[in-house]
Design an enzyme around this catalytic site. Sequence first.
Site, PDB file in Angstrom:
ATOM      1  N   ASP A 152      -6.794   1.133   0.888  1.00 32.92           N
ATOM      2  CA  ASP A 152      -6.845   1.152   2.350  1.00 32.92           C
ATOM      3  C   ASP A 152      -8.255   0.785   2.783  1.00 32.92           C
ATOM      4  OD1 ASP A 152      -8.367   3.357   1.716  1.00 32.92           O
ATOM      5  OD2 ASP A 152      -7.328   4.735   3.062  1.00 32.92           O
ATOM      6  N   LYS A 196       0.831  -1.210   0.000  1.00 35.42           N
ATOM      7  CA  LYS A 196       0.000   0.000   0.000  1.00 35.42           C
ATOM      8  C   LYS A 196       0.863   1.256   0.000  1.00 35.42           C
ATOM      9  CE  LYS A 196      -2.105   1.577   3.673  1.00 35.42           C
ATOM     10  NZ  LYS A 196      -2.999   1.717   4.839  1.00 35.42           N
TER      11      LYS A 196
END
Length: 225
Positions: A138, A120
Amino acid sequence: MNAHKRRQIFERLRAANPHPTTELNYRTPFELLVAVTLSAQATDKGVNKATDKLFPVANTPQAILDLGVDGLKHYIKTIGLFNSKAENIIKACAILVEQHGGEVPRDRASLEALPGVGRKTANVVLNTAFGEPTMAVDTHIFRVANRTRIAPGKTVLAVEKKLLKVIPAEFLKDAHHWLILHGRYTCTARSPKCPECLIADLCEYKDKTPPPAPRPKRVMVKPRK
């Protein structure tokens, strides 16, 4: 959800916010890398408070190394998990200096090889600092993708891959920011703001928050003489 609906969704998001970006304060790819690393399990507002004091003092890998672990902790101690984050940032800075000439690499493998940097974080840096069409999924984006049915999936990786597949190419560079901001401020985890959502008629969420009930009209009663 069909392709026509998806296009309409991103056309509306683009019209409302043509140039979206992260809410983290940064000026260089390295500052962004540090800020995103610090943002895990922390708010952007809290990270900005810390980095607004840190970056004027140290905003390069070598400068952070010169601070040392304890010196870095002094600036980030208000952020959750600051002990482990400080250790990881110092280790990452050493690798950047020794292997990359003090520069943030532009490829995923090198980014993910840095301590404290996962998929991420790498996606955020590649997208926001270097303009790559990546998708950093997320909790907000995961929720929005599943709730709206833009790209439903059971795992973060599944949602990421599906978003990259179904979002039209012209929207990919900014889609990460549109979706995260939409999830943060409109399509919230509790009581999503469906009545004021600009894509509510396109969203396929079955349990939309209903509009507030109209207030009963007040009846004026004339006083008796």
